[in-house]
Design a protein around this motif. Structure first.
Motif, PDB file in Angstrom:
ATOM      1  N   THR A 192       0.794  -1.418  -0.122  1.00 40.29           N
ATOM      2  CA  THR A 192       0.056  -0.053   0.061  1.00 40.29           C
ATOM      3  C   THR A 192       0.935   1.279  -0.002  1.00 40.29           C
ATOM      4  OG1 THR A 192      -1.542  -1.153   1.248  1.00 40.29           O
ATOM      5  CG2 THR A 192      -1.861   1.156   1.202  1.00 40.29           C
ATOM      6  N   ALA A 193       1.853   1.339   0.964  1.00 39.97           N
ATOM      7  CA  ALA A 193       2.626   2.396   0.973  1.00 39.97           C
ATOM      8  C   ALA A 193       3.334   2.599  -0.430  1.00 39.97           C
ATOM      9  CB  ALA A 193       3.608   2.378   1.983  1.00 39.97           C
ATOM     10  N   ASP A 194       3.925   1.563  -1.202  1.00 39.26           N
ATOM     11  CA  ASP A 194       4.558   1.722  -2.343  1.00 39.26           C
ATOM     12  C   ASP A 194       3.629   2.273  -3.313  1.00 39.26           C
ATOM     13  OD1 ASP A 194       6.887   0.727  -1.169  1.00 39.26           O
ATOM     14  OD2 ASP A 194       6.884  -1.132  -2.451  1.00 39.26           O
ATOM     15  N   ILE A 195       2.395   1.880  -3.291  1.00 36.91           N
ATOM     16  CA  ILE A 195       1.549   2.258  -4.230  1.00 36.91           C
ATOM     17  C   ILE A 195       1.110   3.675  -4.173  1.00 36.91           C
ATOM     18  CG2 ILE A 195      -0.896   2.077  -5.045  1.00 36.91           C
ATOM     19  CD1 ILE A 195      -0.659  -1.107  -4.876  1.00 36.91           C
ATOM     20  N   VAL A 196       0.889   4.239  -3.064  1.00 34.19           N
ATOM     21  CA  VAL A 196       0.913   5.578  -2.765  1.00 34.19           C
ATOM     22  C   VAL A 196       1.963   6.465  -3.306  1.00 34.19           C
ATOM     23  CG1 VAL A 196       0.667   7.163  -0.744  1.00 34.19           C
ATOM     24  CG2 VAL A 196      -0.764   5.389  -0.762  1.00 34.19           C
ATOM     25  N   ILE A 225      -5.313  -4.527   2.989  1.00 34.77           N
ATOM     26  CA  ILE A 225      -5.772  -3.749   1.886  1.00 34.77           C
ATOM     27  C   ILE A 225      -7.196  -3.454   2.245  1.00 34.77           C
ATOM     28  CG2 ILE A 225      -3.897  -4.619   0.427  1.00 34.77           C
ATOM     29  CD1 ILE A 225      -6.024  -5.765  -1.202  1.00 34.77           C
ATOM     30  N   ALA A 226      -8.010  -4.102   3.125  1.00 35.86           N
ATOM     31  CA  ALA A 226      -9.434  -3.802   3.077  1.00 35.86           C
ATOM     32  C   ALA A 226      -9.753  -2.231   3.471  1.00 35.86           C
ATOM     33  CB  ALA A 226      -9.974  -4.365   4.355  1.00 35.86           C
ATOM     34  N   GLY A 227     -10.741  -1.547   2.475  1.00 34.95           N
ATOM     35  CA  GLY A 227     -10.857  -0.286   2.531  1.00 34.95           C
ATOM     36  C   GLY A 227      -9.958   0.570   1.804  1.00 34.95           C
ATOM     37  N   LYS A 228      -9.001  -0.049   1.298  1.00 43.86           N
ATOM     38  CA  LYS A 228      -8.175   0.951   0.638  1.00 43.86           C
ATOM     39  C   LYS A 228      -8.372   0.959  -1.040  1.00 43.86           C
ATOM     40  CE  LYS A 228      -4.722   0.923   4.197  1.00 43.86           C
ATOM     41  NZ  LYS A 228      -4.114  -0.219   4.849  1.00 43.86           N
ATOM     42  N   GLU A 229      -9.287   1.665  -1.359  1.00 44.52           N
ATOM     43  CA  GLU A 229      -9.731   1.400  -2.792  1.00 44.52           C
ATOM     44  C   GLU A 229      -8.542   1.349  -3.874  1.00 44.52           C
ATOM     45  OE1 GLU A 229     -13.224   3.798  -3.469  1.00 44.52           O
ATOM     46  OE2 GLU A 229     -13.836   2.955  -1.240  1.00 44.52           O
TER      47      GLU A 229
END
Ligand code: ADP
Ligand code: MG
Length: 456
Positions: A192-196, A225-229
């Motif tokens: 998630t951090a990498d994607i952001v 990753i729940a809730g992180k669209e």
């Protein structure tokens, strides 16, 4: 620039605020900051037990505090019995640790930069029991038929039961058998951090490209990753890309796909489309076998009485099981002898009674009941009698603070109350603790009781 002492003091000050006194002393006494260079901080701790807890329970918080003070710092590492820099070596420092007895400790440097795999995890070092048989067999079969049998493989199970170990072992085995296969292990938080980050830097296409070249993608703790669209969106594309070319995907989670809230339906059905295997709580024999294996790995002998004592008392978490063993080993290193059964019992008393353990619910209730002179049964009832309301609220507050239990769990324990009632009680007492001197004193005294019982 701050000195090492000042930096660590800042951490201690802040940690002290967020912990009970007994807790703070237990985990932070005798710690110091050894070095701070090129973004990496090394902290010395008195034993393996404290190391384990600072890493696992407080690691994140410590990191956050340190980075508030010095944003350059990227990682905090812990080492047992390091010697304070700038101070002359004391004879006793050396006497404590004979080199051949120091536990083989795997450092972060053992992590392969390109795959994020840590060599310490292998199938050889994984004990198979009825609790993890299926997960183990499925993982093993993947290493022999990459992308061809179960895709994705989805492992789920509670904390400390070996998910990461199996995922990493799978990655290591594939890398070893086929050195030119591209393998990547990543936690879903990192992902998630990498994607952001990539979105911000407009490098998301490159990132997707990088992932699409993999032969084996392992994502640990996918529940996050729940809730992180946005993350789900990008992960979905990557997943399909790999899947359509028979590239292997392995995922882990603390619960089955159907129980992950705020997970997009299309991802859920993808996750359910392969093989799902759960990892449960190991039985006594498996726990004992794990302890024996860890002793061998660490080249340390513990008598069988002591091992069965640990195996029968720590049941639900292999990380804790290992932590208890490490504590015994640390003792052995410090006193240069294997602890006998009596000493083992003593060493483990503190471990078994750590504030996070559920059994302390009872202890907290008893301390509150003793202190206010109201029976425990009244605390558990729904009664609204005035003299019981406050003790019950205090009990709720302490259960939350000292055991980190969830609000609904506390509610169901104390007379089947709604979690909002518990939150209300918690906030009320928290406020009183800050504003009202007598409540503050009461809480201190009750906590003292709780921890006295621990120590005796
Ligand atoms: P999880 O990812 O499920 O929270 P980990 O994989 O991090 O759990 O396991 C916690 C610790 O327990 C690790 O040190 C791991 O090596 C050890 N462990 C777990 N299961 C086993 C097993 N079956 N055999 C040997 N060690 C195990
Ligand atoms: Mg894990």
């Amino acid at each position: 620039m701050m000195t090492n002492e000042e930096l660590w003091k800042a951490v201690l000050n802040e940690m002290e605020l967020s912990l009970s006194r007994a807790n703070f002393t237990t985990w932070f006494k005798g710690t110091s900051l050894l070095s701070n260079s090129s973004g990496s901080v090394l902290v010395s701790v008195p034993n393996g037990f404290v190391k384990e807890w600072l890493e696992n329970k407080f690691g994140k918080q410590i990191c956050q505090i340190i980075r508030k003070v010095d944003p350059e710092i990227r990682e905090v590492k812990y080492t047992v019995g390091g010697i304070r820099s700038g101070q002359p070596l004391q004879k006793k420092d050396l006497a404590q640790f004979t080199p051949e007895k120091i536990t083989k400790d795997y450092q972060d440097t053992d992590i392969d930069k390109s795959t994020n795999l840590n060599k310490r995890y292998s199938f050889d070092s994984f004990v198979v029991g009825s609790n993890n048989e299926l997960a183990h067999a499925a993982s093993l079969s993947i290493t022999k038929n990459l992308g061809k049998v179960y895709n994705p493989l989805f492992l789920y199970g509670g904390v400390g039961l070996g998910k990461t170990h199996l995922l990493q072992a799978t990655g290591n085995s594939v890398s070893k058998t086929w050195p030119d296969k591209k393998v990547s292990y990543i936690s879903s938080e990192r992902l998630t951090a990498d994607i952001v980050e990539s979105l911000k830097n407009k490098t998301i296409e490159e990132m997707k490209q990088r992932y699409s070249k993999l032969d084996l993608l392992i994502v640990d703790d996918i529940q996050f990753i729940a809730g992180k669209e946005r993350t789900q969106d990008i992960f979905f594309t990557t997943f399909n890309e790999l899947y359509s070319r028979n590239k292997q995907i392995v995922l882990s989670s603390d619960r089955p796909p159907s129980a992950i809230p705020a997970l997009e339906e299309r991802l859920r059905s993808r996750f359910e489309g392969g093989m799902i295997a759960d990892i449960g709580i190991p039985d006594y024999e498996t726990r004992l076998a794990i302890l024996n294996l860890k002793c061998k790995e660490k080249d340390f002998e513990v008598d069988s009485n002591s091992l069965s004592y640990i195996a029968s008392n720590i049941q639900k978490n292999i990380r804790e099981l290992e932590g208890a063993l490490n504590r015994i080993i640390a003792f052995g290193q410090i006193y240069n002898k294997t602890p006998d059964f009596k000493e083992v019992k003593k060493l483990l008393a503190a471990y078994l009674n750590t504030p996070y353990r559920k059994t302390t619910h009872q202890l907290i209730l008893r301390s509150v009941s003793d202190f206010y002179g109201v029976p425990i049964s009244d605390l558990l009832k729904r009664s609204r009698k005035k003299e019981i309301v406050k003790p019950r609220q205090v009990a709720m507050f302490l259960l939350r603070e000292e055991t980190k239990s969830s609000f609904p769990e506390i509610g169901s324990k104390l007379g089947g109350r709604d979690h909002s009632t518990v939150i209300h009680a918690y906030e009320k007492i928290k406020k009183e603790e800050e504003e009202n001197e007598s409540t503050k004193q009461e809480l201190l005294l009750i906590k003292e009781r709780i921890y006295q019982t621990f120590d005796s």
